[in-house]
Scaffold this active site. Structure first.
Site, PDB file in Angstrom:
ATOM      1  N   HIS A 218       1.248  11.263   3.243  1.00 18.72           N
ATOM      2  CA  HIS A 218       1.002  10.019   3.974  1.00 18.72           C
ATOM      3  C   HIS A 218       1.495   8.795   3.199  1.00 18.72           C
ATOM      4  O   HIS A 218       1.242   7.658   3.603  1.00 18.72           O
ATOM      5  CB  HIS A 218      -0.512   9.908   4.244  1.00 18.72           C
ATOM      6  CG  HIS A 218      -0.881   8.941   5.313  1.00 18.72           C
ATOM      7  ND1 HIS A 218      -1.724   7.869   5.094  1.00 18.72           N
ATOM      8  CD2 HIS A 218      -0.525   8.867   6.618  1.00 18.72           C
ATOM      9  CE1 HIS A 218      -1.881   7.185   6.202  1.00 18.72           C
ATOM     10  NE2 HIS A 218      -1.176   7.768   7.152  1.00 18.72           N
ATOM     11  N   LYS A 220       3.866   5.835   1.587  1.00 21.67           N
ATOM     12  CA  LYS A 220       4.987   4.979   1.975  1.00 21.67           C
ATOM     13  C   LYS A 220       5.451   4.267   0.716  1.00 21.67           C
ATOM     14  O   LYS A 220       4.784   3.332   0.238  1.00 21.67           O
ATOM     15  CB  LYS A 220       4.577   3.957   3.026  1.00 21.67           C
ATOM     16  CG  LYS A 220       4.127   4.540   4.359  1.00 21.67           C
ATOM     17  CD  LYS A 220       2.650   4.658   4.439  1.00 21.67           C
ATOM     18  CE  LYS A 220       2.210   5.163   5.803  1.00 21.67           C
ATOM     19  NZ  LYS A 220       0.821   5.627   5.812  1.00 21.67           N
ATOM     20  N   ASP A 225      16.044   0.555  -7.951  1.00 18.02           N
ATOM     21  CA  ASP A 225      16.517   0.379  -9.329  1.00 18.02           C
ATOM     22  C   ASP A 225      15.395   0.431 -10.365  1.00 18.02           C
ATOM     23  O   ASP A 225      15.549  -0.061 -11.489  1.00 18.02           O
ATOM     24  CB  ASP A 225      17.304  -0.931  -9.475  1.00 18.02           C
ATOM     25  CG  ASP A 225      18.631  -0.889  -8.728  1.00 18.02           C
ATOM     26  OD1 ASP A 225      19.095   0.223  -8.404  1.00 18.02           O
ATOM     27  OD2 ASP A 225      19.196  -1.964  -8.459  1.00 18.02           O
ATOM     28  N   HIS A 394      -3.626  -1.720  11.561  1.00 18.01           N
ATOM     29  CA  HIS A 394      -3.323  -0.520  10.790  1.00 18.01           C
ATOM     30  C   HIS A 394      -3.502  -0.771   9.289  1.00 18.01           C
ATOM     31  O   HIS A 394      -3.229   0.096   8.470  1.00 18.01           O
ATOM     32  CB  HIS A 394      -1.881  -0.087  11.095  1.00 18.01           C
ATOM     33  CG  HIS A 394      -1.517   1.279  10.625  1.00 18.01           C
ATOM     34  ND1 HIS A 394      -0.608   1.497   9.609  1.00 18.01           N
ATOM     35  CD2 HIS A 394      -1.926   2.507  11.024  1.00 18.01           C
ATOM     36  CE1 HIS A 394      -0.465   2.796   9.414  1.00 18.01           C
ATOM     37  NE2 HIS A 394      -1.255   3.437  10.246  1.00 18.01           N
ATOM     38  N   LYS A 396      -5.047  -1.139   5.614  1.00 15.91           N
ATOM     39  CA  LYS A 396      -6.024  -0.367   4.854  1.00 15.91           C
ATOM     40  C   LYS A 396      -6.371  -1.193   3.616  1.00 15.91           C
ATOM     41  O   LYS A 396      -5.738  -1.056   2.575  1.00 15.91           O
ATOM     42  CB  LYS A 396      -5.451   1.000   4.452  1.00 15.91           C
ATOM     43  CG  LYS A 396      -4.934   1.840   5.640  1.00 15.91           C
ATOM     44  CD  LYS A 396      -3.480   2.088   5.462  1.00 15.91           C
ATOM     45  CE  LYS A 396      -2.792   2.921   6.511  1.00 15.91           C
ATOM     46  NZ  LYS A 396      -3.435   3.431   7.625  1.00 15.91           N
ATOM     47  N   ASP A 401     -16.819  -7.729  -3.781  1.00 11.54           N
ATOM     48  CA  ASP A 401     -17.114  -8.944  -4.549  1.00 11.54           C
ATOM     49  C   ASP A 401     -15.799  -9.585  -5.002  1.00 11.54           C
ATOM     50  O   ASP A 401     -14.833  -9.649  -4.250  1.00 11.54           O
ATOM     51  CB  ASP A 401     -18.015  -8.606  -5.745  1.00 11.54           C
ATOM     52  CG  ASP A 401     -19.375  -8.042  -5.320  1.00 11.54           C
ATOM     53  OD1 ASP A 401     -19.729  -8.209  -4.137  1.00 11.54           O
ATOM     54  OD2 ASP A 401     -20.061  -7.440  -6.157  1.00 11.54           O
TER      55      ASP A 401
END
Length: 476
Positions: A218, A220, A225, A394, A396, A401
């Site tokens: 999952h 991404k 470089d 979408h 996440k 605090d």
């Protein structure tokens, strides 16, 4: 009667097998037993091919740690491990030595201090920055996504990668077999013909017969470089620009990093690359020196079923336990295990401001109904829930605090914590935490709070669907 006795013995054997193997995960055990009761033989066949415990594969586990040791030697020449957080910088996490000790002891995931961070809250801007970084590549582009589409956005990135490969830049691409199951052979072939190296992470047919269909990459990740890196919630496809007529506007959070933290994005990619290609890369140019001054501390937390330590889960649980003022969570999929549930309830009852922001428009019905099944219990403890009404959210993100903020690929659900290959970044500086806090506050303005009196008016039919979805949710 003999055949009934044989059937009963077979059924007891199937139940006992699931109980013995899955005893550490009660939620998953219940889900598989439910399937077994509904489909006695087919359910067990499904379990055999889908639910193999990945951590039992010692060859994979040893390989991961061997690669880690080799990459660490290369990284050590360039990165400066943050052994202590400067008192002068006023990091709030210094007031929580237990949580800080947990984070310092995450295997292979040190907190680094030479970093620059850019939070990208707009998908179009995130795509533009990724394409710009790719266009500037001189040595290599590493490109890893759960979902890559053969659509307008996908072809835009394909063309950019084809151009770089034609210029002699090493282009390496990983896509997930389940997340990118619609990706066409022609798309992949055009990249290969241009000189790019492309591999599928666990192709569905192979994964089925190798009993790993339930595990998905999952992540991404983009690394250019060895100096610029991207991670977050955004995949490659038109729907992320709001072109899906059902989901509409797409709200996500992505990150652009420079500095030491990019070495750990690179390391994660190389781990995955050796797994899919059997190529072990150790070119020093993969870990070049950078001129990023001492700046913001960042911890890159990869997590997956190939290691024994559930890093993202441990970080989340530890931070929830340490919270004193607020816990703000944005997640498209909310299916917590019992320990996270108890942690959130305990925090809310203790007076901590616990808010959870969810999509108002779901992209998965079974996950949506499963999520709803947790809301009442948590609301009774004082947790506040919000439904995003502007489109599909979408993002996440996880804020506790002023201690830390986390963003990346992991949802607040059991699949992300225990089954998927995920990667999150954890931040400790006030500027980044404040930026993510402002984004959360804006998202709340674009959301509607769930009111208990209204929520209780759900029909019995819907509540029944929620119960069934919750029982099956550990498998989705």
């Amino acid at each position: 009667m003999l055949w009934l006795t044989i059937v009963l013995i077979l059924f007891i054997f199937q139940v006992a097998t699931i109980l013995l193997i899955e005893f550490r995960y009660p939620e998953k055990t219940v889900a598989w037993l439910l399937i077994l009761f509904i489909l006695p033989i087919i359910g067990f066949v499904m379990y055999y091919f889908v639910a193999k415990e990945y951590r039992q594969r010692k060859i994979v586990r040893r390989k991961g740690f061997r690669i880690l040791d080799e990459m660490q030697r290369a990284i050590a020449r360039n990165q400066d491990k943050l052994d202590t957080l400067s008192e002068a910088a006023g990091y709030e996490i210094l007031q929580q030595p237990r949580l800080l000790g947990l984070l310092f002891n995450m295997p292979g995931a040190p907190i680094t201090k030479h970093n620059e961070i850019e939070v990208l809250s707009n998908v179009e801007a995130a795509y533009a920055e990724m394409l710009e970084a790719i266009a500037r590549a001189k040595h290599h582009v590493h490109f890893e996504f759960y979902t890559i589409r053969d659509d307008a956005v996908g072809r835009q990135f394909r063309d950019a990668l084809v151009r770089k490969a034609g210029e002699g830049v090493r282009v390496r691409i990983i896509y997930d077999g389940i997340g990118s199951y619609k990706l066409t052979a022609g798309y992949v072939e055009s990249l290969k013909q241009a000189g790019a190296e492309v591999h599928c992470f666990l192709p569905p047919l192979f994964a089925f017969f190798d009993k790993r269909l339930n595990y998905r990459n999952h992540r991404k990740i983009v690394v250019v470089d060895g100096k610029v890196g991207f991670l977050g919630g955004i995949n490659i496809g038109d729907e992320y620009l709001g072109r899906d007529p059902h989901l509409g506007y797409w709200r996500d959070t992505h990150l652009r990093l420079e500095g030491d933290s990019v070495y750990y994005l690179q390391q994660t990619f190389l781990n995955d690359w050796e797994f899919v290609s059997r190529q072990k890369l150790s070119d020093p140019l993969l870990f070049p020196e950078h001129d990023c001054p001492e700046g913001k501390p960042v911890q890159i937390l990869p997590s997956g079923p190939d290691v024994q330590f559930d890093a993202i889960f441990e970080m989340s649980f530890g931070a929830i336990a340490a919270a004193r003022r607020r816990i703000w969570i944005t997640t498209p999929y909310f299916i917590p295990d019992r320990s996270i549930m108890i942690g959130l309830k305990t925090a809310a009852v203790s007076g901590v401001d616990v808010r959870i922001l969810l999509p108002g428009v779901p992209d998965s019905r079974i996950v949506y109904y499963a999520t709803l099944s947790y809301i009442k219990e948590l609301m009774q403890a004082g947790v506040k829930f919000y439904m995003y009404r502007k489109g599909f959210i979408h993002s996440k993100t996880f804020l506790v605090d002023g201690l830390l903020a986390s963003a990346g690929t992991a949802n607040m659900d059991m699949r992300s914590f225990f089954d998927n290959f995920e990667i999150n970044a954890v931040f400790f500086d006030k500027k980044t935490i404040d930026r993510l806090e402002r984004d959360f506050q804006q998202d709340m303005k674009d959301s509607d709070e769930i009111v208990m009196a209204q929520f209780e008016k759900r029909s019995r039919w819907q509540r029944g669907k929620e119960v069934l979805a919750r029982l099956l949710s550990p498998l989705f």
